[in-house]
Design a protein around this motif. Structure first.
Motif, PDB file in Angstrom:
ATOM      1  N   ASP A 121      -7.006 -22.314  17.345  1.00 53.40           N
ATOM      2  CA  ASP A 121      -8.336 -22.398  17.476  1.00 53.40           C
ATOM      3  C   ASP A 121      -8.428 -23.123  18.564  1.00 53.40           C
ATOM      4  OD1 ASP A 121      -8.654 -25.173  16.881  1.00 53.40           O
ATOM      5  OD2 ASP A 121      -7.394 -25.786  15.821  1.00 53.40           O
ATOM      6  N   ASP A 122      -9.916 -23.508  18.523  1.00 50.28           N
ATOM      7  CA  ASP A 122     -10.413 -23.015  19.684  1.00 50.28           C
ATOM      8  C   ASP A 122     -10.404 -24.436  20.326  1.00 50.28           C
ATOM      9  OD1 ASP A 122     -12.054 -24.640  17.186  1.00 50.28           O
ATOM     10  OD2 ASP A 122     -13.493 -24.556  18.939  1.00 50.28           O
ATOM     11  N   GLU A 123     -10.021 -25.776  19.989  1.00 48.65           N
ATOM     12  CA  GLU A 123     -10.031 -26.853  20.646  1.00 48.65           C
ATOM     13  C   GLU A 123      -7.920 -26.417  20.816  1.00 48.65           C
ATOM     14  OE1 GLU A 123      -9.734 -29.268  17.826  1.00 48.65           O
ATOM     15  OE2 GLU A 123     -12.192 -29.458  17.921  1.00 48.65           O
ATOM     16  N   LYS A 124      -7.745 -26.488  22.374  1.00 50.89           N
ATOM     17  CA  LYS A 124      -6.561 -26.204  22.849  1.00 50.89           C
ATOM     18  C   LYS A 124      -4.932 -27.497  22.322  1.00 50.89           C
ATOM     19  CE  LYS A 124      -7.270 -23.627  26.735  1.00 50.89           C
ATOM     20  NZ  LYS A 124      -6.794 -23.379  28.070  1.00 50.89           N
ATOM     21  N   PRO A 125      -6.158 -29.101  22.547  1.00 50.95           N
ATOM     22  CA  PRO A 125      -5.152 -29.845  22.084  1.00 50.95           C
ATOM     23  C   PRO A 125      -4.308 -29.107  20.536  1.00 50.95           C
ATOM     24  CG  PRO A 125      -6.768 -30.395  23.212  1.00 50.95           C
ATOM     25  CD  PRO A 125      -6.479 -29.304  22.602  1.00 50.95           C
ATOM     26  N   ALA A 126      -5.151 -28.772  19.633  1.00 53.04           N
ATOM     27  CA  ALA A 126      -4.382 -28.602  18.227  1.00 53.04           C
ATOM     28  C   ALA A 126      -3.930 -27.864  17.969  1.00 53.04           C
ATOM     29  CB  ALA A 126      -5.654 -27.954  17.000  1.00 53.04           C
ATOM     30  N   LEU A 127      -4.182 -26.490  19.517  1.00 54.24           N
ATOM     31  CA  LEU A 127      -2.587 -25.569  19.395  1.00 54.24           C
ATOM     32  C   LEU A 127      -1.613 -26.076  19.850  1.00 54.24           C
ATOM     33  CD1 LEU A 127      -4.800 -22.565  21.170  1.00 54.24           C
ATOM     34  CD2 LEU A 127      -4.078 -22.401  18.596  1.00 54.24           C
ATOM     35  N   ILE A 128      -1.439 -27.067  20.711  1.00 47.75           N
ATOM     36  CA  ILE A 128      -0.735 -27.841  20.794  1.00 47.75           C
ATOM     37  C   ILE A 128       0.184 -28.333  20.132  1.00 47.75           C
ATOM     38  CG2 ILE A 128       0.189 -29.233  22.899  1.00 47.75           C
ATOM     39  CD1 ILE A 128      -1.924 -28.607  24.647  1.00 47.75           C
ATOM     40  N   GLN A 129      -0.244 -29.099  19.266  1.00 46.30           N
ATOM     41  CA  GLN A 129       0.178 -29.688  18.624  1.00 46.30           C
ATOM     42  C   GLN A 129       0.768 -28.703  17.623  1.00 46.30           C
ATOM     43  OE1 GLN A 129      -2.180 -31.357  15.642  1.00 46.30           O
ATOM     44  NE2 GLN A 129      -0.163 -33.096  14.384  1.00 46.30           N
ATOM     45  N   MET A 130       0.112 -28.173  16.875  1.00 48.94           N
ATOM     46  CA  MET A 130       0.244 -27.281  15.612  1.00 48.94           C
ATOM     47  C   MET A 130       1.684 -26.797  16.782  1.00 48.94           C
ATOM     48  SD  MET A 130       0.695 -26.283  12.575  1.00 48.94           S
ATOM     49  CE  MET A 130      -1.394 -27.033  12.783  1.00 48.94           C
ATOM     50  N   GLU A 131       1.825 -26.011  17.368  1.00 43.49           N
ATOM     51  CA  GLU A 131       3.009 -25.014  18.423  1.00 43.49           C
ATOM     52  C   GLU A 131       4.026 -26.358  18.012  1.00 43.49           C
ATOM     53  OE1 GLU A 131       4.327 -23.197  22.294  1.00 43.49           O
ATOM     54  OE2 GLU A 131       2.695 -24.934  22.707  1.00 43.49           O
ATOM     55  N   ARG A 132       3.771 -27.330  18.888  1.00 44.84           N
ATOM     56  CA  ARG A 132       4.599 -28.518  18.461  1.00 44.84           C
ATOM     57  C   ARG A 132       5.608 -28.783  17.045  1.00 44.84           C
ATOM     58  NH1 ARG A 132       2.268 -33.243  21.994  1.00 44.84           N
ATOM     59  NH2 ARG A 132       2.832 -32.240  24.465  1.00 44.84           N
ATOM     60  N   LEU A 133       4.797 -28.865  15.947  1.00 44.39           N
ATOM     61  CA  LEU A 133       5.167 -29.143  15.141  1.00 44.39           C
ATOM     62  C   LEU A 133       5.615 -27.623  14.343  1.00 44.39           C
ATOM     63  CD1 LEU A 133       1.949 -30.073  13.024  1.00 44.39           C
ATOM     64  CD2 LEU A 133       4.441 -31.364  13.315  1.00 44.39           C
ATOM     65  N   LEU A 134       5.677 -26.811  14.638  1.00 47.45           N
ATOM     66  CA  LEU A 134       6.670 -25.696  14.055  1.00 47.45           C
ATOM     67  C   LEU A 134       7.962 -25.435  14.934  1.00 47.45           C
ATOM     68  CD1 LEU A 134       3.000 -22.487  14.584  1.00 47.45           C
ATOM     69  CD2 LEU A 134       4.998 -23.242  12.608  1.00 47.45           C
ATOM     70  N   ARG A 135       8.136 -25.873  15.928  1.00 43.61           N
ATOM     71  CA  ARG A 135       8.971 -25.549  16.681  1.00 43.61           C
ATOM     72  C   ARG A 135       9.711 -26.256  16.466  1.00 43.61           C
ATOM     73  NH1 ARG A 135       7.541 -27.747  22.209  1.00 43.61           N
ATOM     74  NH2 ARG A 135       6.176 -25.654  22.243  1.00 43.61           N
ATOM     75  N   THR A 136       9.255 -28.227  16.745  1.00 43.57           N
ATOM     76  CA  THR A 136      10.212 -29.004  15.852  1.00 43.57           C
ATOM     77  C   THR A 136      11.087 -28.102  14.654  1.00 43.57           C
ATOM     78  OG1 THR A 136       9.221 -30.805  16.751  1.00 43.57           O
ATOM     79  CG2 THR A 136      10.877 -31.194  14.661  1.00 43.57           C
ATOM     80  N   ASP A 137      10.067 -27.665  13.858  1.00 41.68           N
ATOM     81  CA  ASP A 137      10.583 -27.081  12.503  1.00 41.68           C
ATOM     82  C   ASP A 137      11.549 -26.113  12.574  1.00 41.68           C
ATOM     83  OD1 ASP A 137       9.614 -27.439   8.890  1.00 41.68           O
ATOM     84  OD2 ASP A 137       9.998 -25.367   9.910  1.00 41.68           O
ATOM     85  N   GLY A 138      11.488 -25.329  13.097  1.00 42.61           N
ATOM     86  CA  GLY A 138      12.565 -24.344  13.285  1.00 42.61           C
ATOM     87  C   GLY A 138      12.532 -23.403  12.567  1.00 42.61           C
ATOM     88  N   ARG A 139      11.677 -22.655  11.641  1.00 43.54           N
ATOM     89  CA  ARG A 139      11.458 -22.041  10.641  1.00 43.54           C
ATOM     90  C   ARG A 139      11.064 -21.020  11.146  1.00 43.54           C
ATOM     91  NH1 ARG A 139      11.651 -25.236   4.735  1.00 43.54           N
ATOM     92  NH2 ARG A 139      10.090 -26.962   6.392  1.00 43.54           N
TER      93      ARG A 139
END
Length: 377
Positions: free
Chosen positions: A7-25
């Motif tokens: 994603d060319d927007e860093k905030p979007a990358l950070i949000q997606m990473e957080r979602l993935l880390r929280t989900d844990g799968r």
């Protein structure tokens, strides 16, 4: 499951990473603001899943997806975008899902569950193709040997003709093939003496390869004919035909088995080798693949999996762009969704392709169905 984020927007990358880390799968193995860097990652290290933005400079997500599939045909792509205008194009390119920014955590969890299910199905297909390391000959797209003790090393054909001879004998399976038929098919341009020499050399090379494979298969010669021998293996074509020859799909279990069989169809029969003697069977298998795909999509529609059916049909029409049967099935799905605009675009794209490529028009059955569906929405 390994995932990369583009994603060319860093905030979007950070949000997606957080979602993935929280989900844990899932494990995030790469985060990139440019599509080309994501492609470089996939060249060096495969990822199961790619979360991909569509609106990006230099190379947009739809273009990137085509390149990603070339690098890894089994990659699962999820588009993450602030726009919903690209949904149809996304599913045409085989996207597993489509998320709108800002991504809702509950919606995201459903996407991960869908990915988890999809990857489990792919693993099941691989296990069924070669359960417990069972030796298999893969003939869809490219000829290869799997599952034997020797496949842990490097199995390479000494010559292309040795490979073609093996493919020709597997093509006929347990049937004997007359020596003269083999000579006329594989070495028609050579004199008889030279062709026989080439045949003997190729038979030796095939036997050597089968010995390295280590499953007890071989080449038998008697009555002036050759036959491939070996009961301890299966081909992906056998597995495909077993499931794809079933009739109407009425249960989820039947659909699951059919879906797994369809995933074995990695490409047309011996597609990358383009052996002229395989063309007739290749066309026959393609026809069975199309009919089985239509059965699968019909069940998906009846089970409320309309977007899955649409995605399957869009991909199928890319393979057979002039099939009126596939076009009609796609129109029915668009109409079922009540999407008059998509129905119109679907029909007009098909009609335009016929005019430009074949100089013809859609048949009466297709045009009548189109008019009826447009009036009924």
């Amino acid at each position: 499951m390994k995932a990369i984020l583009i994603d060319d927007e860093k905030p979007a990358l950070i949000q997606m990473e957080r979602l993935l880390r929280t989900d844990g799968r899932m494990e995030v193995t790469g985060m990139y603001t440019q599509a080309r860097h994501g492609l470089e990652h996939m060249t060096a290290e495969k990822a199961d899943i790619v979360f991909l933005d569509i609106e990006m400079p230099e190379m947009n997500g739809l273009e990137a997806a085509e390149n990603l599939y070339r690098l890894n045909p089994e990659a699962q792509i999820v588009y993450v975008t602030a726009y919903n205008d690209y949904a149809i194009e996304a599913f045409e390119l085989g996207a597993i899902d489509y998320l709108l920014k800002p991504v809702d955590p509950e919606r995201f969890a459903k996407t991960v569950s869908r990915l988890e299910s999809r990857l489990s199905q792919l693993q099941a297909v691989r296990r069924e193709a070669a359960p417990s390391g069972e030796p298999s000959v893969l003939c869809f797209k490219q000829l290869s040997l799997t599952g034997g003790p020797g496949t842990g090393g490097s199995l390479r054909w000494r010559t292309q003709k040795a490979q073609e001879l093996f493919a020709f004998l597997v093509h006929h399976r347990s049937k004997r093939v007359a020596k003269d038929v083999i000579l006329e098919t594989l070495w028609p341009e050579l004199s008889l003496d030279k062709a026989v020499t080439q045949l003997h050399t190729s038979v030796y090379q095939v036997r050597k390869m089968l010995k390295a494979w280590g499953i007890g298969a071989g080449i038998d010669y008697s009555h002036d004919s050759y036959r491939f021998t070996g009961d301890g293996f299966r081909t992906d074509v056998d597995l495909f035909l077993t499931a794809a020859s079933s009739g109407e799909i009425t249960s989820r279990e039947q659909w699951r088995r059919l879906d797994q069989a369809l995933q074995l169809y990695r490409g047309d029969y011996l597609e990358e080798h383009d052996y002229f003697w395989a063309k007739s069977y290749r066309a026959q298998l393609l026809g069975q693949y199309i009919q089985a795909s239509l059965l699968a999509s019909a069940y998906e529609v009846s089970a409320g999996q309309t977007h899955s059916a649409l995605r399957r049909l869009e991909l199928l029409q890319k393979k057979e762009p002039f099939s009126e049967e596939i076009c009609r099935a796609g129109m029915e799905v668009h109409a079922g969704l009540g999407d008059k605009l998509s129905l119109k675009k679907h029909y007009e794209a098909f009609a335009s392709a016929l005019r430009e490529e074949l100089g013809s028009e859609p048949g009466r059955e297709t045009t009548n169905l189109y008019r009826h569906l447009m009036q009924s929405i």
